[in-house]
Design a protein around this motif. Structure first.
Motif, PDB file in Angstrom:
ATOM      1  N   LYS A 193      82.693 101.155  59.424  1.00  0.00           N
ATOM      2  CA  LYS A 193      83.946 100.381  59.324  1.00  0.00           C
ATOM      3  C   LYS A 193      84.886 100.951  58.261  1.00  0.00           C
ATOM      4  O   LYS A 193      86.062 101.196  58.523  1.00  0.00           O
ATOM      5  N   THR A 194      84.375 101.161  57.064  1.00  0.00           N
ATOM      6  CA  THR A 194      85.230 101.666  55.979  1.00  0.00           C
ATOM      7  C   THR A 194      85.727 103.072  56.297  1.00  0.00           C
ATOM      8  O   THR A 194      86.893 103.406  56.044  1.00  0.00           O
ATOM      9  N   THR A 195      84.855 103.882  56.869  1.00  0.00           N
ATOM     10  CA  THR A 195      85.243 105.252  57.232  1.00  0.00           C
ATOM     11  C   THR A 195      86.381 105.233  58.249  1.00  0.00           C
ATOM     12  O   THR A 195      87.367 105.961  58.112  1.00  0.00           O
ATOM     13  N   ILE A 252      91.216  93.948  58.190  1.00  0.00           N
ATOM     14  CA  ILE A 252      90.161  93.165  57.541  1.00  0.00           C
ATOM     15  C   ILE A 252      88.841  93.855  57.827  1.00  0.00           C
ATOM     16  O   ILE A 252      88.502  94.089  59.002  1.00  0.00           O
ATOM     17  N   GLU A 253      88.100  94.199  56.780  1.00  0.00           N
ATOM     18  CA  GLU A 253      86.726  94.676  56.996  1.00  0.00           C
ATOM     19  C   GLU A 253      85.791  93.508  56.753  1.00  0.00           C
ATOM     20  O   GLU A 253      85.655  93.020  55.625  1.00  0.00           O
ATOM     21  N   ASN A 254      85.173  93.035  57.809  1.00  0.00           N
ATOM     22  CA  ASN A 254      84.270  91.891  57.700  1.00  0.00           C
ATOM     23  C   ASN A 254      82.950  92.318  57.050  1.00  0.00           C
ATOM     24  O   ASN A 254      82.685  93.515  56.880  1.00  0.00           O
ATOM     25  N   LYS A 308      82.671  98.548  45.970  1.00  0.00           N
ATOM     26  CA  LYS A 308      82.606  99.963  46.379  1.00  0.00           C
ATOM     27  C   LYS A 308      83.601 100.303  47.482  1.00  0.00           C
ATOM     28  O   LYS A 308      84.332 101.286  47.387  1.00  0.00           O
ATOM     29  N   ASP A 309      83.623  99.493  48.543  1.00  0.00           N
ATOM     30  CA  ASP A 309      84.546  99.796  49.645  1.00  0.00           C
ATOM     31  C   ASP A 309      85.993  99.572  49.216  1.00  0.00           C
ATOM     32  O   ASP A 309      86.879 100.367  49.545  1.00  0.00           O
ATOM     33  N   ALA A 310      86.222  98.498  48.473  1.00  0.00           N
ATOM     34  CA  ALA A 310      87.589  98.193  48.014  1.00  0.00           C
ATOM     35  C   ALA A 310      88.115  99.340  47.149  1.00  0.00           C
ATOM     36  O   ALA A 310      89.287  99.718  47.239  1.00  0.00           O
TER      37      ALA A 310
END
Ligand code: GTP
Ligand code: MG
Length: 224
Positions: free
Chosen positions: A43-45, A118-120, A71-73
């Motif tokens: 998702k983040t990628t 939005i990344e759930n 981390k993702d943020a």
């Protein structure tokens, strides 16, 4: 005896809030996309890759959902895009985001955006039940998870507008039946738009970004 009333009310409450949120986002010309899928499905990628392609043309923002860590943020913030972080370890480690959480996070974002990603929370079960007021639902799985995930977690994929089968570059290393996956999708959600992607690769991302733009225009959002 104490009888506990279970989640029906919570879902009803969330649906009401989500419908209200969707109307608000539509009126504000904010195209909202909800990315769901297992932990590590990409998702983040994928969101990061799309941001790189679209950020010159649109004002973008991200709401990042994770149980813990920034981390993702932090990865998104490096792309110079406004990002609001929701860590659910503050509220009992919830395995999904709710429309109420999105409202709060959107306020924190503090900038007017044209596309809100939005990344759930990485999870194939709970997020499926919670409408976030999005205009587009994307459910992801990947080659490394195995070819049975769509059939084993149907709600996640039945309600999706778009199904992404990611890490397609790794196909030859895994015993993964693309034919089987196609059959499952045809049975559970024949109307879904399906992408077989390598989220780390340019050409696949171009196609995906073009599709998002097409949806934005079809849904009558304007470019800001
Ligand atoms: N080979 C390959 N690796 C990928 C692809 N997409 C993502 N990855 C890798 O898979 C790992 C997990 O990707 P993420 O984007 O962090 O996954 P995620 O879905 O955001 O994970 P959570 O936020 O924990 O739910 C990273 O090491 C990525 O580089 C792909 O298409 N191909
Ligand atoms: Mg992630």
């Amino acid at each position: 005896l104490k009888k506990i009333k279970l989640s029906a009310n919570i879902l009803e409450e969330n649906d009401l809030a989500a419908n209200k949120a969707r109307k608000y986002f539509t009126k504000q010309n904010i195209f909202v996309i909800n990315f769901m899928g297992s932990p590590g499905s990409g998702k983040t990628t994928l969101i990061s890759g799309i941001i790189k392609l679209l950020k010159k043309k649109y004002s973008l923002g991200v709401i990042e959902g994770d149980v813990a860590t920034a981390k993702d943020a932090e990865k998104i913030a490096k792309l110079k895009i406004p990002v609001a972080l929701l860590n659910t370890d503050q509220i009992g480690n919830a395995c999904h985001l709710t429309s109420k959480m999105i409202r709060k996070a959107y306020k924190k974002l503090g900038e007017k955006v044209n596309i809100l990603f939005i990344e759930n929370i990485g999870n194939l079960v709970c997020p499926a039940e919670f409408d976030l007021g999005e205009h587009l639902r994307i459910s992801m799985t990947s080659i490394t998870e195995g070819d049975d995930k769509i059939s084993k977690y149907p709600p996640m994929f039945m309600k999706a507008d778009v199904i992404v089968v990611n890490k397609f570059d790794l196909l030859r290393h895994f015993d993964f039946s693309v034919k089987g996956v196609k059959k499952d999708i045809a049975r559970l959600n024949p109307k879904a738009k399906v992408f077989y992607l390598d989220a780390t690769a340019g050409k696949d991302l171009d196609k995906f970004a073009a599709y998002l733009e097409e949806r934005l225009i079809n849904l009558q959002f304007t470019i800001e």
